[in-house]
Design an enzyme around this catalytic site. Structure first.
Site, mmCIF file in Angstrom:
data_model
loop_
_atom_site.group_PDB
_atom_site.id
_atom_site.type_symbol
_atom_site.label_atom_id
_atom_site.label_comp_id
_atom_site.label_asym_id
_atom_site.label_seq_id
_atom_site.Cartn_x
_atom_site.Cartn_y
_atom_site.Cartn_z
ATOM 1 N N GLY A 26 -3.522 -0.452 7.555
ATOM 2 C CA GLY A 26 -3.890 -1.231 6.380
ATOM 3 C C GLY A 26 -5.180 -1.998 6.595
ATOM 4 O O GLY A 26 -5.887 -1.821 7.587
ATOM 5 N N ASP A 81 1.559 -12.076 -0.862
ATOM 6 C CA ASP A 81 1.147 -10.668 -0.886
ATOM 7 C C ASP A 81 2.361 -9.790 -1.209
ATOM 8 O O ASP A 81 2.639 -8.822 -0.518
ATOM 9 C CB ASP A 81 0.533 -10.270 0.458
ATOM 10 C CG ASP A 81 -0.239 -8.947 0.354
ATOM 11 O OD1 ASP A 81 -0.580 -8.558 -0.779
ATOM 12 O OD2 ASP A 81 -0.476 -8.314 1.400
#
Length: 697
Positions: free
Chosen positions: A27, A141
């Site tokens: 990521g 998030d």
């Protein structure tokens, strides 16, 4: 896609403890590996931060603080943080390993879900957020990539502690986040709170219901501006026929103003479960995309992942931990996210592409042309020109009928004056005026109502209360209390005494004393005087009578006197030795005892025949009806008397005494020779203890 086998970390050991087995996902902030904890012999998820983050000392310090806070959170729907560390080459976090797949895999494979499926998936996520919010932790998030589903069906949310540390990484006002789910306040550079997680969860709910995200564009900044400016569309616009309550739920969770959203995860969880209970089975099971009819997702799904979900989620699917649907993007300071900044470089550091933000928040792509690049001066001048044009009125509005407008203004002024006058009267002199509640304690209801009405109060309901001091029918107090100032149209409740609370005396006769005492105290009464008395029939310790009697009612703590049995009265055993049989039997009968005669009689030197020699028992106490056994005498024992004439006196005396006789010696002529000359009696039998006379010469 990167080849996992080419990763130099695979097969190595981090911090001499974690053996890296394989790469799981990659990521914007980190790479996730499946590793083995060599100390505890278990699989873990090892998240190794990218070098540009691992070398920032301030970020590492923040990360450690956030990881410690997140590690304190233990909940079945939150991925647990086991460890964190900073080595010479790596900074890392250690999470529990979830063997399964992500919510992103479910969306990619199934597309739109029914309300029942969407709510069942969202419920554990929100429950985990509620636990975090209760512990003062905010995720910041929330997205499908951070929702993990184990093979056993457990749903957990991960990456607590990392996103906050990253969002505070620099002081430049930049923001890291996944743009598809970012809350407007986070996109504008504010810190955000629990309500920011609610917004992201609302976007996720929209995607679960429709299979697509509400805002999609060719560049991340267009998506960000849509989150800031545009309302999230109703899911029913994409999936016609969805229950209206689902539209309302998405709208509530994604309000632009955080104050209009649920306050935290706990508040949202309550709403979710209420909605699931109120929807009918048909509404819950409406919609959903059948397998093989998956809608096409927007073009932003370009996150690098080591393993992707296939057309169906296999049982041995590689676990993807926090693999984002959008690459993590660095956004500029909040001051540049308004529509005035129509031409600004707004993507990653080093990205030279320009994002043009027009009237729409969605990207406008596919026209085949590209606008010429403008310098900063040109962009500023262009923005000023468009702002000036927007401020210039295109239509001049003038008064078409001045007389009518004046009349309208006059009517408006008169109406306003009337409203103000009525409101002033209402609040100053009318029912809305303030008045003080008088003291009506110990007044009759009629007297109290008269005093209150004199103060302007008309709503005077009553309620009965028990009171130990105020007589029944008199006012104990008011609500609001005496001396308080309230509006006259408000009600004043009169609390009228119903007298003291009365408690019924329980039946304790026949109960053991301790049980009787408990019954009285449990019945709000008290134990009074306890008197003990002998009773031939009732065992000791049992209540014989009570005063007052059962069934009567008294105030609390009224004393109840008790009479308790001491059992049968004891009888001292009389001494009967030497009495004749008749006298002994009569003496026992007189005191309530029973005489029993022993079958065998015994000899006695002192007690004559037929009288009592001994008794059993011979002392102590007995109760009425008990038996005393009497042993009677048969007189002294009869012994044959030997003739001792001619024997020396000493030998004769000893022989007779050995037989139980008494010996009397009489000397004749001085008894010089010591020989027994005569003996009385000199034969036959004599009672034991009788005297034998010896005459000695």
């Amino acid at each position: 896609m990167q080849d996992p086998a080419a990763d130099p970390l695979i097969g190595s050991t981090v911090d001499e403890r974690y053996l890296v087995l394989s790469k799981v996902a990659h990521g914007g902030m980190s790479t996730v590996y499946l590793a083995k904890d060599l100390r505890l012999h278990r699989n873990i998820a090892l998240k190794i931060l990218h070098p540009h983050l691992a070398t920032d000392a301030a970020f590492i310090a923040r990360l450690q603080r956030e990881a410690q806070s997140a590690a304190s959170l233990s909940h079945p729907h939150v991925v647990q943080i086991h460890d964190h560390g900073v080595g010479p080459q790596h900074a890392y976090l250690v999470f529990e390993f979830i063997d399964g797949y992500t919510l992103r895999d479910v969306i990619n494979q199934r597309g739109a879900l029914s309300p029942r499926q969407a709510l069942e998936l969202l419920d554990p996520v929100v429950e985990g957020l509620a636990a975090a919010h209760n512990a003062s932790l905010v995720h910041r998030d929330v997205k499908p990539e951070n929702v993990l589903i184990s093979r056993q069906g457990w749903v957990k949310i991960g990456d607590f502690g990392l996103s906050r540390a990253v969002t505070t990484n620099t002081n430049t006002g930049t923001l890291l986040g996944t743009v598809g789910y970012i809350a407007p306040e986070l996109a504008q550079g504010h810190n955000g709170d629990a309500r920011s997680d609610i917004y992201s969860a609302g976007i996720m709910l929209y995607e679960l219901l429709t299979g697509v995200q509400p805002f999609r564009g060719t560049v991340p900044v267009a998506v960000v501006m849509a989150h800031i400016q545009d309302d999230v569309p109703a899911p029913s616009l994409a999936i016609a026929g969805l229950p209206p309550v689902m539209d309302e739920l998405v709208r509530y969770m994604t309000e632009k103003d955080p104050d209009h959203r649920p306050a935290n995860g706990a508040a949202l969880l309550e709403d979710l479960r209420h909605i699931r209970q109120t929807l009918t089975p048909a509404e819950l099971d409406f919609g959903g995309t059948p397998l093989g009819q998956r809608p096409v997702v927007g073009s932003n799904a370009n996150t690098e992942a080591i393993s992707q979900a296939t057309s169906a989620i296999p049982n041995d699917a590689t676990s993807v931990i926090a693999a984002p649907n959008f690459p993590t993007s660095v956004l500029p300071p909040s001051s540049r996210l308004y529509t005035e900044d129509s031409r600004t470089d707004m993507y990653d550091a080093g990205n030279t592409s320009a994002a043009h933000i027009g009237a729409s928040s969605y990207a406008q792509a596919g026209d085949g042309t590209s606008a010429p690049a403008l310098s900063k001066r040109q962009a500023s001048a262009d923005a000023k020109a468009r702002a000036k044009a927007a401020a210039t009125p295109q239509i001049v509005l003038g008064p078409k009928n001045p007389r009518r407008r004046a009349l309208l203004w006059s009517l408006l002024v008169v109406l306003l004056f009337v409203v103000v006058a009525v409101a002033g009267w209402f609040l100053a002199l009318g029912p809305g005026a303030l008045s003080t509640v008088p003291d009506v304690h110990n007044k009759t209801v009629a007297q109290a109502q008269e005093l209150l009405q004199a103060q302007g109060f008309e709503l005077l309901p009553t309620s009965n209360v028990f009171d130990e001091k105020v007589a029944a029918g008199f006012v104990v107090a008011t609500d609001p209390g005496a001396g308080e100032s309230i509006r006259k149209f408000q009600s004043v409740t009169l609390k009228v005494s119903a007298g003291p609370v009365l408690y019924k005396v329980p039946a304790v006769t026949g109960q053991a004393l301790d049980a009787a005492q408990k019954l009285l105290t449990d019945g709000q009464l008290a134990v009074g005087t306890v008197t003990e008395t002998f009773d031939e029939k009732v065992p000791a310790g049992v209540v014989l009578s009570q005063d007052p009697a059962t069934g009567k009612e008294f105030r609390a703590n009224t004393k109840v006197n008790l009479v308790v049995s001491k059992g049968p009265e004891p009888i001292p055993v009389p001494a009967l030795a030497g009495k004749t049989e008749a006298d002994a039997v009569a003496a026992l009968k007189a005191v309530g005892l029973v005489a029993a005669i022993a079958p065998e009689r015994v000899n006695s030197l002192t007690v004559r025949t037929g009288s009592v020699v001994s008794q059993s028992p011979d002392a102590g106490n007995l109760k009425a009806g008990d038996t005393v056994t009497l042993t009677l005498s048969k007189g002294p024992r009869m012994i044959t008397v030997p003739n001792q004439v001619g024997k020396q006196v000493d030998a004769a005396t000893k022989a007779l005494e050995d037989l139980g006789f008494k010996v009397s010696v009489e000397k004749l002529l001085g008894g010089f020779f010591g020989t027994v000359r005569f003996q009385t009696p000199d034969g036959g039998q004599a009672p034991e203890g009788s005297t034998i006379v010896l005459q000695v010469i």
